[in-house]
Scaffold this active site. Structure first.
Site, short mmCIF file in Angstrom:
data_model
loop_
_atom_site.label_atom_id
_atom_site.label_comp_id
_atom_site.label_asym_id
_atom_site.label_seq_id
_atom_site.Cartn_x
_atom_site.Cartn_y
_atom_site.Cartn_z
N CYS A 13 -4.64 12.71 12.98
CA CYS A 13 -5.50 11.50 12.83
C CYS A 13 -5.31 10.59 14.20
CB CYS A 13 -5.04 10.53 11.79
SG CYS A 13 -3.67 9.90 11.82
N ASP A 72 4.38 0.48 12.01
CA ASP A 72 3.19 -0.05 11.54
C ASP A 72 3.20 -1.34 12.01
OD1 ASP A 72 2.83 2.45 10.11
OD2 ASP A 72 3.66 1.83 8.33
N ARG A 91 -0.07 14.87 12.66
CA ARG A 91 0.87 14.72 11.63
C ARG A 91 0.98 15.90 10.52
NH1 ARG A 91 -1.27 8.84 9.16
NH2 ARG A 91 0.93 8.89 8.31
N ARG A 140 -8.64 -0.36 4.57
CA ARG A 140 -7.76 0.83 4.11
C ARG A 140 -6.32 0.16 3.72
NH1 ARG A 140 -7.00 5.29 7.52
NH2 ARG A 140 -5.63 5.83 5.55
N LYS A 175 0.89 -1.12 -0.08
CA LYS A 175 0.14 -0.04 0.02
C LYS A 175 0.99 1.26 0.00
CE LYS A 175 -1.55 1.53 4.28
NZ LYS A 175 -1.46 2.86 4.41
N ASN A 176 1.83 1.37 0.99
CA ASN A 176 2.60 2.65 1.15
C ASN A 176 3.54 2.84 -0.12
OD1 ASN A 176 1.13 3.01 3.20
ND2 ASN A 176 2.73 2.45 4.85
N1 EPU Z 1 6.61 14.57 10.64
C1 EPU Z 1 6.88 15.61 10.98
N2 EPU Z 1 6.86 16.76 10.02
C2 EPU Z 1 6.46 16.31 8.80
C3 EPU Z 1 6.13 15.01 8.21
C4 EPU Z 1 6.36 14.17 9.32
O1 EPU Z 1 7.09 16.12 11.95
O2 EPU Z 1 6.32 17.20 7.67
C5 EPU Z 1 6.84 13.58 11.66
C6 EPU Z 1 5.34 12.66 11.99
O3 EPU Z 1 4.59 13.43 12.89
C7 EPU Z 1 5.84 11.53 12.61
C8 EPU Z 1 7.32 11.27 11.92
O4 EPU Z 1 7.67 12.65 11.58
O5 EPU Z 1 5.95 11.81 13.81
C9 EPU Z 1 7.44 10.15 10.78
O6 EPU Z 1 6.13 10.53 9.85
P1 EPU Z 1 6.30 10.35 8.33
O7 EPU Z 1 5.98 11.41 7.55
O8 EPU Z 1 7.46 9.42 8.08
O9 EPU Z 1 4.70 9.58 8.11
P2 EPU Z 1 4.09 9.47 6.86
O10 EPU Z 1 4.98 9.49 5.76
O11 EPU Z 1 3.07 10.25 6.73
C10 EPU Z 1 4.26 6.88 6.14
C11 EPU Z 1 3.21 5.69 6.29
C12 EPU Z 1 2.90 5.32 7.57
C13 EPU Z 1 3.91 5.13 8.58
C14 EPU Z 1 4.80 6.20 8.39
C15 EPU Z 1 6.32 5.76 9.41
C16 EPU Z 1 2.25 5.96 3.92
C17 EPU Z 1 1.22 6.34 3.30
N3 EPU Z 1 2.07 6.18 5.39
O12 EPU Z 1 3.55 7.84 6.89
O13 EPU Z 1 1.86 4.17 7.47
O14 EPU Z 1 3.53 4.71 9.75
O15 EPU Z 1 5.23 6.56 7.26
O16 EPU Z 1 6.79 4.86 8.92
O17 EPU Z 1 3.42 5.48 3.42
C18 EPU Z 1 0.14 2.83 7.91
O18 EPU Z 1 0.34 2.33 6.71
O19 EPU Z 1 -0.60 2.50 8.86
C19 EPU Z 1 0.72 4.02 8.16
C20 EPU Z 1 0.26 4.91 9.01
#
Ligand code: EPU
Length: 419
Positions: free
Chosen positions: A115, A306, A120, A398, A22-23
């Site tokens: 969320c 995850d 986030r 999802r 998915k990711n």
């Molecule tokens: N963060 C910031 N600023 C930003 C972006 C992130 O402070 O601009 C923080 C977040 O709040 C968090 C950390 O950095 O504390 C990591 O967040 P990240 O941006 O890496 O998460 P994401 O890219 O939004 C993806 C996956 C998530 C997974 C995370 C961490 C997808 C679609 N989602 O989210 O997957 O938990 O990386 O590995 O790729 C899931 O599949 O259930 C899921 C939540």
């Protein structure tokens, strides 16, 4: 709203075929917006998050076709505004910002809210776009990024919680069409970032270092269509391995990348399972001698956030004291109160779950709160005494393709009920 009813206590055995990630699929689908030409993406999982992404692409003007696991996208012309009604359904919608900015030099996307797994923000994505020369405006719940020109630069994506996965994807997707060389420091190293980089390279992008914390991108004038097969979903695979550890005699996951699962398989071995693998398969059998663990989630190659909820479900049934510390999303513990309703003994101490293994769990009506929390409840339901009724199953749909059918094939007693 469907619910899933599990009659626990059936021993699982057999093999399960793992779906595409998915990711990986979500940003790769967004990346198809970078070219006017046709892109063909294979092994796209049939999940509600993927449907939302396809809706967004269609809204932005792309022609989208889906035949089983193959999605064809052609975005000859694109508009650059993704509205709230579509974007609000899925946080990953934010990854259309990078390709739209790269191709059209502007994009407006409704800002994702928080969320249940925590606040986030997307400040790091925006920092990256600003580094490339884009102006960023936040107004009326939307973020608009625009730039007459994008220029390569050196950008660090280090935030207070480490790096960002989708932020790395987004900046990479904008930078492939920027002028000159962009260096992303403190980049995420997740396999899904590498998969996106591989797809972008097939489209003609010049990228080096994906999979390390320093990615170097040399901008090109335009990209062309490409075909790509999405990597196997390491989190789905890990979840089925835990199903094997918690309720299995011997469970094999097929079509996996064992190298993407090292932190999970190491943790399961430390916990007493026996794992073997060859040629894209991994098999697990529990040897009966289970041990408690102290685990901490970390960015890849560390133990993935995850898989944290699913591991809490397993450790709830392992005698002794375990602890699981969440460093990525410190509030991601919605599953704890539901697991406790099933008899688990877990205390939250800040961002650490202290788990005392109990002799058995008991089935109960429980509420799915987010994707991975729901998976944890399914895992607990497999071993619990009696019936577990999981409500709000849309969360699990999802991110897990046909989880009920796959578990039934392994011998679980599961029924999906339409409410
Ligand atoms: N963060 C910031 N600023 C930003 C972006 C992130 O402070 O601009 C923080 C977040 O709040 C968090 C950390 O950095 O504390 C990591 O967040 P990240 O941006 O890496 O998460 P994401 O890219 O939004 C993806 C996956 C998530 C997974 C995370 C961490 C997808 C679609 N989602 O989210 O997957 O938990 O990386 O590995 O790729 C899931 O599949 O259930 C899921 C939540």
């Amino acid at each position: 709203m469907d619910k899933i009813i599990i009659r626990g206590g059936q021993q699982l055995s057999g093999s399960v075929r793992i779906s595409g990630s998915k990711n990986s699929a979500l940003p790769i689908l967004a990346a198809t917006l970078l070219t006017k030409e046709c892109c063909v993406i294979q092994r796209v999982p049939d999940l509600s998050d993927v449907h939302y992404m396809l809706q967004i692409l269609a809204h932005l003007g792309a022609e989208v076709e889906r035949a089983s696991g193959t999605v064809t996208v052609q975005a000859e012309r694109v508009n650059t505004v993704a509205p709230y009604e579509i974007v609000r359904k899925m946080r990953a919608s934010v990854c259309v910002l990078g390709p739209l900015l790269g191709r059209e030099r502007e994009a407006t996307v409704s800002l994702p809210g928080g969320c249940v797994i925590g606040d986030r923000p997307i400040d790091l994505h925006l920092r990256g776009f600003a580094g490339l020369g884009a102006a960023v405006r936040v107004h009326a719940g939307n973020v608009k990024v625009f730039a007459p020109e994008l220029h390569g630069t050196s950008i660090s994506l280090k935030g207070k919680s480490g790096t960002t996965v989708l932020g790395t994807d987004n900046v990479m997707m904008a930078a492939v069409l920027a002028e000159g060389i962009t260096v992303i420091e403190d980049a995420a190293r997740e396999p899904e970032v590498v998969d996106l980089a591989n797809f972008l390279q097939k489209m003609g992008a010049k990228i080096e270092g994906a999979g390390t914390s320093r990615i170097v991108i040399e901008g090109v004038k335009e990209l062309h269509g490409a075909e790509h097969e999405v990597i196997p979903d390491r989190i789905e695979a890990g979840t089925f391995l835990i199903a094997g550890a918690i309720a299995g005699k011997a469970v094999t996951v097929n079509r996996v990348r064992a190298d993407h699962l090292t932190a999970v398989t190491d943790a399961l071995r430390d916990c007493g399972s026996i794992l073997n693998g060859s040629n894209g398969t991994l098999s697990i059998c529990a040897n009966g001698d289970r041990k408690p663990l102290d685990l901490k989630t970390q960015p890849y190659p560390g133990f993935p956030t995850d898989m944290q909820a699913q591991m809490c479900a397993l450790l709830s049934t392992v005698a002794g004291e375990s602890s699981v510390t969440e460093t990525i999303f410190p509030q991601r513990f919605m599953h704890v109160s539901e697991l406790k309703r099933m008899g688990a003994a877990i205390e939250l101490d800040g961002s650490t779950a202290r788990i005392r293994g109990v002799g058995g769990l008991s089935g109960a009506p429980v509420m799915a709160s987010d994707l991975r929390a729901s998976a944890a409840l399914v895992l607990a339901g497999l071993i619990a005494d009696g019936m577990t009724e999981i409500n709000r199953v849309y969360h699990i749909d999802r991110g897990y393709e046909m989880i009920d059918e796959k578990l039934i094939d392994l011998g679980a007693q599961i029924e999906r009920v339409k409410v």
